[in-house]
Design a protein around this motif. Structure first.
Motif, PDB file in Angstrom:
ATOM      1  N   VAL A  68       0.887   4.400  -2.987  1.00  0.00           N
ATOM      2  CA  VAL A  68       0.531   5.809  -2.795  1.00  0.00           C
ATOM      3  C   VAL A  68       1.741   6.730  -2.737  1.00  0.00           C
ATOM      4  CG1 VAL A  68      -1.496   5.032  -1.512  1.00  0.00           C
ATOM      5  CG2 VAL A  68       0.545   5.711  -0.258  1.00  0.00           C
ATOM      6  N   LEU A  69       2.933   6.180  -2.670  1.00  0.00           N
ATOM      7  CA  LEU A  69       4.122   7.010  -2.445  1.00  0.00           C
ATOM      8  C   LEU A  69       4.274   8.131  -3.479  1.00  0.00           C
ATOM      9  CD1 LEU A  69       6.451   7.262  -0.462  1.00  0.00           C
ATOM     10  CD2 LEU A  69       7.807   5.767  -1.934  1.00  0.00           C
ATOM     11  N   PRO A  70       4.097   7.875  -4.782  1.00  0.00           N
ATOM     12  CA  PRO A  70       4.302   8.965  -5.750  1.00  0.00           C
ATOM     13  C   PRO A  70       3.086   9.877  -5.913  1.00  0.00           C
ATOM     14  CG  PRO A  70       4.664   6.779  -6.731  1.00  0.00           C
ATOM     15  CD  PRO A  70       3.896   6.597  -5.474  1.00  0.00           C
ATOM     16  N   PHE A  71       1.922   9.485  -5.367  1.00  0.00           N
ATOM     17  CA  PHE A  71       0.684  10.252  -5.607  1.00  0.00           C
ATOM     18  C   PHE A  71       0.042  10.585  -4.264  1.00  0.00           C
ATOM     19  CE2 PHE A  71       1.196   6.798  -8.708  1.00  0.00           C
ATOM     20  CZ  PHE A  71       1.542   7.548  -9.826  1.00  0.00           C
ATOM     21  N   ARG A  72      -0.362  11.843  -4.115  1.00  0.00           N
ATOM     22  CA  ARG A  72      -0.948  12.242  -2.834  1.00  0.00           C
ATOM     23  C   ARG A  72      -2.238  13.030  -3.000  1.00  0.00           C
ATOM     24  NH1 ARG A  72       4.079  12.445  -2.779  1.00  0.00           N
ATOM     25  NH2 ARG A  72       4.235  14.655  -3.307  1.00  0.00           N
ATOM     26  N   ALA A  73      -2.877  12.870  -4.161  1.00  0.00           N
ATOM     27  CA  ALA A  73      -4.194  13.468  -4.373  1.00  0.00           C
ATOM     28  C   ALA A  73      -5.256  12.435  -4.014  1.00  0.00           C
ATOM     29  CB  ALA A  73      -4.345  13.911  -5.825  1.00  0.00           C
ATOM     30  N   TRP A  74      -6.227  12.832  -3.190  1.00  0.00           N
ATOM     31  CA  TRP A  74      -7.199  11.883  -2.665  1.00  0.00           C
ATOM     32  C   TRP A  74      -8.028  11.225  -3.755  1.00  0.00           C
ATOM     33  CZ3 TRP A  74      -8.328   9.262   1.556  1.00  0.00           C
ATOM     34  CH2 TRP A  74      -7.724   9.639   2.748  1.00  0.00           C
ATOM     35  N   ARG A  75      -8.465  11.965  -4.723  1.00  0.00           N
ATOM     36  CA  ARG A  75      -9.407  11.441  -5.704  1.00  0.00           C
ATOM     37  C   ARG A  75      -8.839  10.240  -6.470  1.00  0.00           C
ATOM     38  NH1 ARG A  75     -14.035  13.528  -8.171  1.00  0.00           N
ATOM     39  NH2 ARG A  75     -14.421  12.796 -10.293  1.00  0.00           N
ATOM     40  N   PRO A  76      -7.664  10.346  -7.109  1.00  0.00           N
ATOM     41  CA  PRO A  76      -7.134   9.161  -7.801  1.00  0.00           C
ATOM     42  C   PRO A  76      -6.673   8.067  -6.862  1.00  0.00           C
ATOM     43  CG  PRO A  76      -5.571  10.976  -7.908  1.00  0.00           C
ATOM     44  CD  PRO A  76      -6.823  11.538  -7.326  1.00  0.00           C
ATOM     45  N   LEU A 128      -7.746   4.352   6.303  1.00  0.00           N
ATOM     46  CA  LEU A 128      -7.136   4.917   7.514  1.00  0.00           C
ATOM     47  C   LEU A 128      -5.627   5.076   7.336  1.00  0.00           C
ATOM     48  CD1 LEU A 128      -9.054   2.982  10.332  1.00  0.00           C
ATOM     49  CD2 LEU A 128      -9.341   5.368   9.651  1.00  0.00           C
ATOM     50  N   LEU A 129      -5.026   4.080   6.682  1.00  0.00           N
ATOM     51  CA  LEU A 129      -3.593   4.172   6.415  1.00  0.00           C
ATOM     52  C   LEU A 129      -3.286   5.364   5.512  1.00  0.00           C
ATOM     53  CD1 LEU A 129      -0.863   2.774   6.892  1.00  0.00           C
ATOM     54  CD2 LEU A 129      -1.302   1.402   4.858  1.00  0.00           C
ATOM     55  N   LEU A 130      -4.128   5.581   4.505  1.00  0.00           N
ATOM     56  CA  LEU A 130      -3.945   6.747   3.639  1.00  0.00           C
ATOM     57  C   LEU A 130      -4.083   8.045   4.428  1.00  0.00           C
ATOM     58  CD1 LEU A 130      -5.902   5.833   0.369  1.00  0.00           C
ATOM     59  CD2 LEU A 130      -3.444   5.800   0.760  1.00  0.00           C
ATOM     60  N   ALA A 131      -5.054   8.066   5.342  1.00  0.00           N
ATOM     61  CA  ALA A 131      -5.280   9.284   6.122  1.00  0.00           C
ATOM     62  C   ALA A 131      -4.062   9.638   6.974  1.00  0.00           C
ATOM     63  CB  ALA A 131      -6.504   9.104   7.016  1.00  0.00           C
ATOM     64  N   VAL A 132      -3.272   8.633   7.348  1.00  0.00           N
ATOM     65  CA  VAL A 132      -2.053   8.886   8.122  1.00  0.00           C
ATOM     66  C   VAL A 132      -0.865   9.146   7.193  1.00  0.00           C
ATOM     67  CG1 VAL A 132      -0.413   7.890   9.759  1.00  0.00           C
ATOM     68  CG2 VAL A 132      -2.869   7.540  10.069  1.00  0.00           C
ATOM     69  N   LEU A 133      -0.755   8.364   6.124  1.00  0.00           N
ATOM     70  CA  LEU A 133       0.415   8.464   5.253  1.00  0.00           C
ATOM     71  C   LEU A 133       0.481   9.793   4.512  1.00  0.00           C
ATOM     72  CD1 LEU A 133       0.797   4.929   3.596  1.00  0.00           C
ATOM     73  CD2 LEU A 133       2.395   6.076   5.144  1.00  0.00           C
ATOM     74  N   LEU A 134      -0.643  10.252   3.981  1.00  0.00           N
ATOM     75  CA  LEU A 134      -0.611  11.449   3.138  1.00  0.00           C
ATOM     76  C   LEU A 134      -0.104  12.681   3.881  1.00  0.00           C
ATOM     77  CD1 LEU A 134      -3.831  11.028   0.964  1.00  0.00           C
ATOM     78  CD2 LEU A 134      -1.474  10.416   0.446  1.00  0.00           C
ATOM     79  N   VAL A 167     -14.589  -5.266   3.639  1.00  0.00           N
ATOM     80  CA  VAL A 167     -14.854  -3.905   4.105  1.00  0.00           C
ATOM     81  C   VAL A 167     -13.823  -3.498   5.151  1.00  0.00           C
ATOM     82  CG1 VAL A 167     -16.484  -2.474   5.386  1.00  0.00           C
ATOM     83  CG2 VAL A 167     -17.305  -3.957   3.553  1.00  0.00           C
ATOM     84  N   GLY A 168     -13.488  -4.416   6.041  1.00  0.00           N
ATOM     85  CA  GLY A 168     -12.474  -4.117   7.044  1.00  0.00           C
ATOM     86  C   GLY A 168     -11.124  -3.801   6.427  1.00  0.00           C
ATOM     87  N   VAL A 169     -10.743  -4.565   5.399  1.00  0.00           N
ATOM     88  CA  VAL A 169      -9.476  -4.293   4.707  1.00  0.00           C
ATOM     89  C   VAL A 169      -9.511  -2.917   4.048  1.00  0.00           C
ATOM     90  CG1 VAL A 169      -7.978  -5.025   2.809  1.00  0.00           C
ATOM     91  CG2 VAL A 169      -8.946  -6.727   4.356  1.00  0.00           C
ATOM     92  N   GLU A 170     -10.638  -2.582   3.393  1.00  0.00           N
ATOM     93  CA  GLU A 170     -10.754  -1.289   2.717  1.00  0.00           C
ATOM     94  C   GLU A 170     -10.703  -0.145   3.721  1.00  0.00           C
ATOM     95  OE1 GLU A 170     -11.744   1.316  -0.668  1.00  0.00           O
ATOM     96  OE2 GLU A 170     -10.598  -0.490  -0.259  1.00  0.00           O
ATOM     97  N   VAL A 171     -11.396  -0.283   4.847  1.00  0.00           N
ATOM     98  CA  VAL A 171     -11.373   0.766   5.872  1.00  0.00           C
ATOM     99  C   VAL A 171      -9.964   0.941   6.406  1.00  0.00           C
ATOM    100  CG1 VAL A 171     -12.162   1.376   8.191  1.00  0.00           C
ATOM    101  CG2 VAL A 171     -13.791   0.504   6.509  1.00  0.00           C
ATOM    102  N   VAL A 230       0.834  -1.202   0.000  1.00  0.00           N
ATOM    103  CA  VAL A 230       0.000   0.000   0.000  1.00  0.00           C
ATOM    104  C   VAL A 230       0.870   1.254   0.000  1.00  0.00           C
ATOM    105  CG1 VAL A 230      -1.738   1.299   1.296  1.00  0.00           C
ATOM    106  CG2 VAL A 230      -1.922  -1.182   1.107  1.00  0.00           C
ATOM    107  N   LEU A 231       1.972   1.227   0.750  1.00  0.00           N
ATOM    108  CA  LEU A 231       2.886   2.361   0.757  1.00  0.00           C
ATOM    109  C   LEU A 231       3.437   2.632  -0.642  1.00  0.00           C
ATOM    110  CD1 LEU A 231       4.659   4.494   2.165  1.00  0.00           C
ATOM    111  CD2 LEU A 231       6.314   2.672   2.634  1.00  0.00           C
ATOM    112  N   CYS A 232       3.832   1.561  -1.331  1.00  0.00           N
ATOM    113  CA  CYS A 232       4.345   1.736  -2.691  1.00  0.00           C
ATOM    114  C   CYS A 232       3.272   2.256  -3.638  1.00  0.00           C
ATOM    115  CB  CYS A 232       4.896   0.411  -3.213  1.00  0.00           C
ATOM    116  SG  CYS A 232       6.446  -0.085  -2.435  1.00  0.00           S
TER     117      CYS A 232
END
Length: 624
Positions: free
Chosen positions: A242-250, A355-361, A347-351, A238-240
């Protein structure tokens, strides 16, 4: 203190102390030690006006009881009745409570108790509950039995009085203190509905024997979140992503594509439509490591959002099989809500990912604006991830090379498997097309090019979702010899039963290797594959520790459990001969002559139907 004693006394003590220690009755001291491993077998049978519970546990785990013994430390059977009753009340009856939803039921009372030898088979899975109850009440240990107390088992029959049939029976066991590592096997037989199997390890939360849909969904949603946060390989992937992209929509679209893809293969694997070869789990782990390596390298050389979602979808199919491996041990806790639980797990995996995105970004934004330049930070982080994932790739590749591969048998089961695999590819392709449309709206990428790439990845990776018949099979399995023609002797099956109950019953029950679960996994396969599977992975506490003869006997016992007749030919472990014998169906034998060799397609369809009808209620316990 010792230094204050005279020199001559200190010398005398040093000389005599070792000899005095040898004279101590260590067997009496050890009798009060906590056993390292304890297995408690429990059968819960619900009637309209009572709940009866049969419990079998090793007597060596019952501490602080006055055991009457005679010469040689043997149990004094005539005087053991009161002691057994006290032990049953103290260690068994007080160690379990039941409730109906939130309403506590009456405390269990002991109806009957007896001591039993380890060779006693009166509580085997193939016996009815009433036959088990009769054995506990009417078959006490013979008076002249010569046995040490710590070698015995204790069978206890408990009863819980109820005034009306229970609606939501909850079992609260507290037997973990019986051993350092305690495993509790629970068979639940409700008034109406299928039997369910559970395995509890150590201290466990209340066990919902017939969970409602909301409880099952919430449990599996939490499990999905815990699995993602607890798996370093999934976190790095998951880190890999999102690492180059930090726009929520894509990014939400990329993560959703990953979730949709792994949901497909997770559900397929949970329903039995996944390869069961020994090499498949190591292959999945290897591909997961390679997916991380690829994504990290792509981050270094330059990643584009229109290509990132395609790779997320393709690799999500592989990660779904990885999720399924962790989920398989929990499926019994879904009760009658298998599909709901699988959806909740996803659903748990997606949530967890969101949450991970909300912290990483925010963290990445702060690092790339305050600590290091964005491009350099991406390269450094990706390099570290590549280094770690590459080591995983080498280790998992070495594990995969230890397995043998062979060409499949081109017969009716193989043809059926190909058809099922193609159907799976069609489903994956349709989902990929829909995901491509969503991503085209989120990212503005051309739909046609994006979907064409996604379809190619779906076809390549989705072929992994082939059902069990597609597993590699030696060509020698085309031989006409089948397990319905007496490939083992009755004596071998008897010996195999002894070995199975002595070495394997701590982790498995005979129900795990009979019926639809066994049929779906092994019918139509060479007997050599079953032998390799058993000899490499059992017993769970020490794989490969049994002798060759013992493994042969266990195979004979498993064949007998599944209705395959004994004969005059002894089963042996010659690899070429085992590959020439096919595991055949008792169903086909009833409608065909024994000498005939029909394809396994019919039995596979019947077995799959039975499996799917029971998948929500019977826990598929495996050797591993």
């Amino acid at each position: 203190m010792v230094a204050m004693l005279p020199v001559w006394l200190r010398v005398l003590l040093r000389g005599l102390l070792p000899g005095l220690l040898l004279l101590l009755p260590w067997h009496l001291l050890r009798a009060h030690e906590v056993p390292a491993r304890v297995q408690v077998r429990t059968i819960v049978h619900a009637d309209a006006n009572r709940i009866r519970v049969l419990v079998r546990a090793p007597f060596g785990a019952m501490r602080d009881v006055d055991v009457p013994t005679r010469e040689g430390g043997l149990l004094d059977v005539p005087r053991s009745g009161a002691m057994l009753a006290d032990a049953a009340e103290l260690w068994i009856a007080r160690g379990v409570r039941f409730r109906d939803g939130d309403q506590w039921l009456a405390a269990p009372r002991v109806l009957s108790v007896r001591a039993a030898l380890p060779s006693d088979r009166s509580l085997d899975d193939d016996r009815s509950f009433e036959a088990m109850v009769s054995a506990v009440q009417q078959s006490p240990l013979p008076m002249g039995t010569d046995v040490r107390p710590d070698q015995l088992l204790m069978d206890v029959l408990l009863e819980v009085a109820i005034t009306a049939p229970v609606q939501n029976l909850v079992m609260v066991p507290s037997w973990a203190h019986l051993g350092v590592r305690t495993t509790t096997l629970v068979r639940y037989q409700p008034i109406d509905g299928p039997e369910r199997l559970y395995q509890l390890n150590g201290v466990h939360a209340p066990l919902h024997l017939a969970p409602g849909w909301w409880y099952a969904a919430s449990r599996f949603a939490r499990s999905g979140m815990q699995h993602l946060f607890g798996g370093l390989d999934h976190l790095l992937f998951v880190l890999c992503l999102v690492l180059p992209f930090r726009a929520w929509r894509p990014l939400v679209g990329v993560v959703t594509a990953f979730t949709v893809a792994h949901s497909l293969t997770l559900m397929a694997a949970a329903l039995g439509y996944a390869p069961t070869a020994l090499w498949f789990p190591p292959l999945v782990e290897l591909l997961i490591a390679l997916s991380i390596v690829y994504m990290a390298i792509e981050n270094i050389v330059g990643a584009r959002i229109e290509r990132r979602w395609r790779m997320a979808f393709a690799f999500g199919l592989v990660h779904g099989f990885g999720f399924a491996g962790a989920l398989r041990e929990q499926l019994s806790f879904a009760g009658g809500h298998l599909l709901t639980s699988l959806a909740a797990f996803n659903v748990g995996v997606e949530v967890a990912q969101l949450l991970l995105l909300a912290v990483l970004l925010p963290v990445l934004h702060w690092l790339f604006t305050r600590v290091v330049a964005e491009r350099m930070g991406i390269i450094i982080a990706s390099a570290f991830v590549t280094h770690e994932a590459w080591h995983w790739t080498l280790d998992r590749g070495a594990e995969l090379r230890a397995y043998r591969f062979a060409m499949p048998v081109f017969d009716a089961p193989f043809a059926l498997a190909v058809v099922q695999a193609l159907m799976g590819v069609v489903v994956v392709t349709g989902v990929a097309w829909g995901t491509g449309a969503l991503m085209a709206r989120l990212t503005g990428t051309p739909r046609a090019n994006a979907v064409a790439t996604a379809l190619l990845a779906a076809v390549c990776v989705g072929s992994l979702a082939a059902p069990p018949p597609l597993r590699a099979q030696p060509i020698a399995a085309r031989s006409a010899q089948t397990t319905m023609r007496g490939v083992y002797t009755a004596e071998q099956a008897v010996k195999g039963k002894e070995v199975f109950h002595g070495a394997c019953l701590g982790c498995h029950t005979t129900a795990s290797h009979t019926g639809a679960a066994f049929a779906l996994r092994w019918f139509g396969k060479p007997l050599g594959e079953l032998y390799d599977y058993v000899s490499q992975l059992m017993p769970k506490s020490g794989p490969g520790t049994l002798t060759e003869d013992e493994y042969v006997w266990v195979i004979a016992y498993i064949l007998k459990l599944n209705g395959m007749p004994a004969g005059s030919t002894e089963l042996h472990a010659d690899p070429a001969w085992l590959r020439s014998v096919r595991v055949d169906s008792t169903t086909k034998a009833a409608v065909r002559a024994p000498a005939a060799h029909p394809p396994a397609a019919d039995s596979r369809l019947m077995s799959a139907s039975r499996f799917l009808s029971r998948a929500s209620s019977v826990r598929p316990v495996e050797f591993r």
